[in-house]
Enzyme design. Structure first.
Site, PDB file in Angstrom:
ATOM      1  CB  CYS A 181      37.739  24.654  40.230  1.00 32.01           C
ATOM      2  SG  CYS A 181      38.045  23.555  41.640  1.00 32.01           S
ATOM      3  CB  SER A 182      40.203  28.199  42.918  1.00 30.84           C
ATOM      4  OG  SER A 182      39.737  29.213  42.072  1.00 30.84           O
TER       5      SER A 182
END
Length: 237
Positions: A181-182
């Protein structure tokens, strides 16, 4: 049908803030007759109604919308972490992830929203969003939209109920997966975070191991570090 049942302005809340509340909730109450009141940090009562609690501003809210039952993704982080440690979910940094992808046929599963994925992602990554924009229009969903709107966020997100089914349609359960994810989060303890830090990719990794995936890795530092290290990336129109 859930409706506004009571909204009380206490003396300690300013008229401008009270007006802001009404402005943000009015946007959604005009959409559906099922509108319910703004919910921020809500607590359930024995009767099923919901109350705002812990507000230093003195805003009291009641509504009759009923929150859906807790899903596995909403389990406490401590429980998720323990399960992943038992299932031997490993964390790898971005350079190791790239090597594993190139040399050992690892699949990078990018669980960010589709729009973020299209802006840039590792070549060959597969996108299945673990959270998506709120799509439904039940009283509970309208209330959640209002809660986001109160803080100026008009595109709140919700758990993707089809996450596992979508992953299963794209990735075999015997595949070796690196979930990204980020921000990445971490399972490693630190002085300030003795149980690490939850993230979307770790939530997704937890859901995968619960559903029979056995070779699940986690991208430490997230795609933020991937892009920061100037590793290969592609974008889509």
């Amino acid at each position: 049908m859930a409706t506004f049942t009571s909204i009380t302005q206490h003396q300690s809340i300013s008229s401008s803030l009270y007006q802001k509340f009404h402005d943000s909730t009015h946007l959604y109450s005009s959409i559906s007759s099922q509108s319910s009141s703004l919910m921020v940090r809500l607590g359930r009562t024995p009767t099923g109604s919901l109350h705002y609690r812990g507000s230093p501003m003195g805003l009291s809210i009641r509504n009759a919308a009923t929150k859906p039952a807790k899903s596995p993704a909403e389990e406490e982080w401590k429980v998720k972490r323990e399960v992943m440690l038992q299932k031997k979910v490993r964390s790898v940094d971005v350079k190791e992830a790239l090597r594993l992808q190139n040399e050992n046929n690892f699949v990078i599963l990018d669980v960010r929203p589709e729009a973020e994925f299209k802006e840039g992602h590792p070549p060959g990554a597969i996108n299945v969003q673990v959270y998506r924009l709120i799509k439904e229009w039940t009283a509970w969903d309208i209330a959640r939209r209002a809660a986001f709107a109160f803080f100026g966020i008009f595109s709140g997100t919700e758990e993707n109920p089809n996450f596992i089914q979508e992953v299963e349609s794209k990735i075999d359960k015997n595949a070796k997966i690196i979930v990204a994810c980020s921000a990445g989060g971490t399972m490693k303890p630190t002085p300030n975070l003795p149980e690490g830090q939850q993230s979307r990719s770790l939530i997704a990794a937890y859901l995968l191991v619960l559903n029979g995936y056995k070779n699940v890795f986690h991208l430490e530092g997230g795609l933020y570090n991937w892009f920061k290290e100037d590793l290969p990336a592609v974008a889509e129109e």
